[in-house]
Design a protein around this motif. Sequence first.
Motif, PDB file in Angstrom:
ATOM      1  N   LEU A   7       0.835  -1.208   0.000  1.00 30.87           N
ATOM      2  CA  LEU A   7       0.000   0.000   0.000  1.00 30.87           C
ATOM      3  C   LEU A   7       0.870   1.257   0.000  1.00 30.87           C
ATOM      4  CD1 LEU A   7      -2.890  -0.927   2.480  1.00 30.87           C
ATOM      5  CD2 LEU A   7      -3.045  -0.664  -0.004  1.00 30.87           C
ATOM      6  N   ASN A   8       1.975   1.221   0.724  1.00 31.88           N
ATOM      7  CA  ASN A   8       2.869   2.380   0.749  1.00 31.88           C
ATOM      8  C   ASN A   8       3.440   2.654  -0.643  1.00 31.88           C
ATOM      9  OD1 ASN A   8       4.273   4.511   1.967  1.00 31.88           O
ATOM     10  ND2 ASN A   8       6.084   3.245   2.341  1.00 31.88           N
ATOM     11  N   GLU A   9       3.756   1.603  -1.368  1.00 35.06           N
ATOM     12  CA  GLU A   9       4.229   1.762  -2.747  1.00 35.06           C
ATOM     13  C   GLU A   9       3.142   2.377  -3.615  1.00 35.06           C
ATOM     14  OE1 GLU A   9       5.412  -2.077  -4.054  1.00 35.06           O
ATOM     15  OE2 GLU A   9       6.993  -2.312  -2.534  1.00 35.06           O
ATOM     16  N   GLU A  10       1.900   1.926  -3.410  1.00 32.53           N
ATOM     17  CA  GLU A  10       0.787   2.423  -4.228  1.00 32.53           C
ATOM     18  C   GLU A  10       0.444   3.875  -3.891  1.00 32.53           C
ATOM     19  OE1 GLU A  10      -2.200  -0.503  -3.469  1.00 32.53           O
ATOM     20  OE2 GLU A  10      -1.419  -1.894  -4.977  1.00 32.53           O
ATOM     21  N   LEU A  11       0.718   4.295  -2.657  1.00 35.40           N
ATOM     22  CA  LEU A  11       0.495   5.702  -2.295  1.00 35.40           C
ATOM     23  C   LEU A  11       1.392   6.626  -3.104  1.00 35.40           C
ATOM     24  CD1 LEU A  11       0.320   5.531   1.634  1.00 35.40           C
ATOM     25  CD2 LEU A  11      -1.595   5.831   0.054  1.00 35.40           C
ATOM     26  N   GLN A  12       2.525   6.100  -3.551  1.00 33.98           N
ATOM     27  CA  GLN A  12       3.486   6.907  -4.306  1.00 33.98           C
ATOM     28  C   GLN A  12       3.316   6.752  -5.815  1.00 33.98           C
ATOM     29  OE1 GLN A  12       7.500   6.164  -2.594  1.00 33.98           O
ATOM     30  NE2 GLN A  12       6.422   5.228  -0.874  1.00 33.98           N
ATOM     31  N   SER A  13       2.279   6.029  -6.214  1.00 41.19           N
ATOM     32  CA  SER A  13       2.054   5.785  -7.638  1.00 41.19           C
ATOM     33  C   SER A  13       1.672   7.069  -8.371  1.00 41.19           C
ATOM     34  CB  SER A  13       0.937   4.742  -7.799  1.00 41.19           C
ATOM     35  OG  SER A  13       0.551   4.632  -9.162  1.00 41.19           O
TER      36      SER A  13
ATOM     37  N   LYS B 120       6.468   2.678  10.923  1.00 47.64           N
ATOM     38  CA  LYS B 120       7.785   2.045  10.848  1.00 47.64           C
ATOM     39  C   LYS B 120       8.310   1.969   9.418  1.00 47.64           C
ATOM     40  CE  LYS B 120      10.107  -2.278  12.210  1.00 47.64           C
ATOM     41  NZ  LYS B 120       9.899  -3.623  12.801  1.00 47.64           N
ATOM     42  N   ILE B 121       7.426   1.699   8.459  1.00 48.15           N
ATOM     43  CA  ILE B 121       7.885   1.528   7.074  1.00 48.15           C
ATOM     44  C   ILE B 121       7.863   2.829   6.269  1.00 48.15           C
ATOM     45  CG2 ILE B 121       7.134  -0.882   7.055  1.00 48.15           C
ATOM     46  CD1 ILE B 121       4.764  -0.003   5.323  1.00 48.15           C
ATOM     47  N   GLY B 122       7.473   3.951   6.920  1.00 48.40           N
ATOM     48  CA  GLY B 122       7.556   5.243   6.230  1.00 48.40           C
ATOM     49  C   GLY B 122       6.283   5.740   5.585  1.00 48.40           C
ATOM     50  N   CYS B 123       5.138   5.217   5.988  1.00 53.00           N
ATOM     51  CA  CYS B 123       3.878   5.667   5.387  1.00 53.00           C
ATOM     52  C   CYS B 123       3.585   7.139   5.666  1.00 53.00           C
ATOM     53  CB  CYS B 123       2.712   4.821   5.904  1.00 53.00           C
ATOM     54  SG  CYS B 123       2.490   3.261   5.036  1.00 53.00           S
ATOM     55  N   LEU B 124       4.037   7.633   6.814  1.00 54.89           N
ATOM     56  CA  LEU B 124       3.734   9.027   7.151  1.00 54.89           C
ATOM     57  C   LEU B 124       4.332   9.986   6.126  1.00 54.89           C
ATOM     58  CD1 LEU B 124       4.093   9.214  11.057  1.00 54.89           C
ATOM     59  CD2 LEU B 124       2.010   9.156   9.679  1.00 54.89           C
ATOM     60  N   GLU B 125       5.533   9.689   5.639  1.00 56.65           N
ATOM     61  CA  GLU B 125       6.154  10.558   4.636  1.00 56.65           C
ATOM     62  C   GLU B 125       5.365  10.520   3.330  1.00 56.65           C
ATOM     63  OE1 GLU B 125       8.499  12.670   5.379  1.00 56.65           O
ATOM     64  OE2 GLU B 125       8.468  11.845   7.418  1.00 56.65           O
ATOM     65  N   SER B 126       4.893   9.331   2.960  1.00 52.49           N
ATOM     66  CA  SER B 126       4.087   9.211   1.741  1.00 52.49           C
ATOM     67  C   SER B 126       2.783   9.978   1.891  1.00 52.49           C
ATOM     68  CB  SER B 126       3.782   7.732   1.450  1.00 52.49           C
ATOM     69  OG  SER B 126       4.975   6.989   1.305  1.00 52.49           O
ATOM     70  N   LEU B 127       2.169   9.880   3.062  1.00 58.63           N
ATOM     71  CA  LEU B 127       0.904  10.576   3.317  1.00 58.63           C
ATOM     72  C   LEU B 127       1.097  12.086   3.349  1.00 58.63           C
ATOM     73  CD1 LEU B 127      -0.487   8.171   6.067  1.00 58.63           C
ATOM     74  CD2 LEU B 127      -1.509   8.533   3.801  1.00 58.63           C
ATOM     75  N   LYS B 128       2.200  12.546   3.944  1.00 63.30           N
ATOM     76  CA  LYS B 128       2.466  13.990   3.970  1.00 63.30           C
ATOM     77  C   LYS B 128       2.583  14.544   2.551  1.00 63.30           C
ATOM     78  CE  LYS B 128       5.803  15.254   6.737  1.00 63.30           C
ATOM     79  NZ  LYS B 128       7.087  15.157   7.506  1.00 63.30           N
ATOM     80  N   ALA B 129       3.179  13.780   1.665  1.00 63.63           N
ATOM     81  CA  ALA B 129       3.306  14.222   0.272  1.00 63.63           C
ATOM     82  C   ALA B 129       1.938  14.317  -0.395  1.00 63.63           C
ATOM     83  CB  ALA B 129       4.207  13.264  -0.496  1.00 63.63           C
ATOM     84  N   LEU B 130       1.037  13.405  -0.020  1.00 63.16           N
ATOM     85  CA  LEU B 130      -0.298  13.391  -0.637  1.00 63.16           C
ATOM     86  C   LEU B 130      -1.172  14.545  -0.164  1.00 63.16           C
ATOM     87  CD1 LEU B 130      -1.184   9.578  -0.654  1.00 63.16           C
ATOM     88  CD2 LEU B 130      -0.430  11.008  -2.562  1.00 63.16           C
ATOM     89  N   LEU B 131      -0.804  15.215   0.924  1.00 60.64           N
ATOM     90  CA  LEU B 131      -1.567  16.379   1.377  1.00 60.64           C
ATOM     91  C   LEU B 131      -1.501  17.513   0.356  1.00 60.64           C
ATOM     92  CD1 LEU B 131      -0.532  16.473   5.155  1.00 60.64           C
ATOM     93  CD2 LEU B 131      -2.764  15.837   4.227  1.00 60.64           C
ATOM     94  N   LYS B 132      -0.498  17.466  -0.515  1.00 65.38           N
ATOM     95  CA  LYS B 132      -0.350  18.500  -1.548  1.00 65.38           C
ATOM     96  C   LYS B 132      -0.901  18.043  -2.894  1.00 65.38           C
ATOM     97  CE  LYS B 132       3.893  20.040   0.752  1.00 65.38           C
ATOM     98  NZ  LYS B 132       5.368  20.211   0.606  1.00 65.38           N
ATOM     99  N   ASP B 133      -1.546  16.859  -2.920  1.00 69.55           N
ATOM    100  CA  ASP B 133      -2.074  16.314  -4.169  1.00 69.55           C
ATOM    101  C   ASP B 133      -3.128  17.240  -4.762  1.00 69.55           C
ATOM    102  OD1 ASP B 133      -1.956  13.209  -5.382  1.00 69.55           O
ATOM    103  OD2 ASP B 133      -3.732  14.373  -5.964  1.00 69.55           O
ATOM    104  N   GLY B 134      -3.154  17.318  -6.074  1.00 72.15           N
ATOM    105  CA  GLY B 134      -4.127  18.178  -6.754  1.00 72.15           C
ATOM    106  C   GLY B 134      -5.540  17.632  -6.751  1.00 72.15           C
TER     107      GLY B 134
END
Length: 341
Positions: free
Chosen positions: A31-37, A65-79
């Motif tokens: 899921l973390n990989e897919e968040l960065q898709s 632990k696996i870094g999902c928070l960083e992926s989610l923080k990036a998605l806060l700026k999603d268009g």
Amino acid sequence: MAHARISMYLPPDVNPTQAAIAYGCRALPKLNEELQSEDLQTRQKALMALCDLMHDPEHVYEAIKIGCLESLKALLKDGDHMVRIKTTEVFYIMATHNVGRDGFLEHGVILALSFLLNDPQPLCRENLHLAYKHLAQLPSGAQGIVSSGLIPSLVWKLQREEEEIQQLILDTLASCLQEDAATEALDNRVVPFLKQMLLSSNNDIRSKAARTLMAVCIPLEGKNQVWQYDVIPILVHLLKDKTEEVQANAAGALMYATMTTEGKYAALDAEAITPLLELLCSSMSKVRLNAIKALTMLAEAPEGRRYLQAHVPTFRVSEKDINQAVQRAAHIAIKVIEWKP
């Protein structure tokens, strides 16, 4: 020979809007990989699946632990507004767990969320404030919000948001203002805003505004501003409110506001003693306790003490209250009322 038969069982419960969850320990990394898709639909589906998983604190721990928070923080700026809405929903679900709140503080989530305070999507803002509300329930979380410099923004949003979101902001402020942030809120005109909200037709907003005012009144400047902005007569009026929670918080705010001489006489001029005495028969212990403490403050003024001397028997009854805190408060009140210079 094969036969065409219709199964008696229902088809599997497949949600087409949600990503398929991988088996076992591979679920969250996938899921973390897919968040960065780069594919919008893939991101949306991954967020839908993540919302379900984050109700389990063990999954929250693993996601951090696996870094999902960083992926989610990036998605806060999603268009895409749906991506932002579901991302803030994931955050607020995570914030219901201690491990999630600790993760927010360690990974700078508070500031990342703050960039959406003016998001055009009400659901996005509501989820954001839900996350802050849950975070502020921890002293360290409340201090994190204060340290991030968000008190002025929260006070400013207080008068501009929808009622549902206003209630969440009031909850957050009530917790944060107990962490030495009241002065910052006072500098940003929090008292006039709260005064306006005390007059709301919404029971919850009146109650939460009075509760926040209690925190505002802890420092001396807060007590002075409540008197200067003529808030005390409104609090006295709320003592007669039909909602017991409003009565309790109004009495609590008066308890703090009447610690100063000006506050005492403003409450006496507003005839606060009679409605406070009536609250001693309330079915809610918090109402009785706050009313007794407010009356004790008024008894420190000679005029208040003289008036209350005839009501000492009422306080004697409260000394036998089922609630020990009420018993102690009544005992102290009697000592103050019967004190002679």
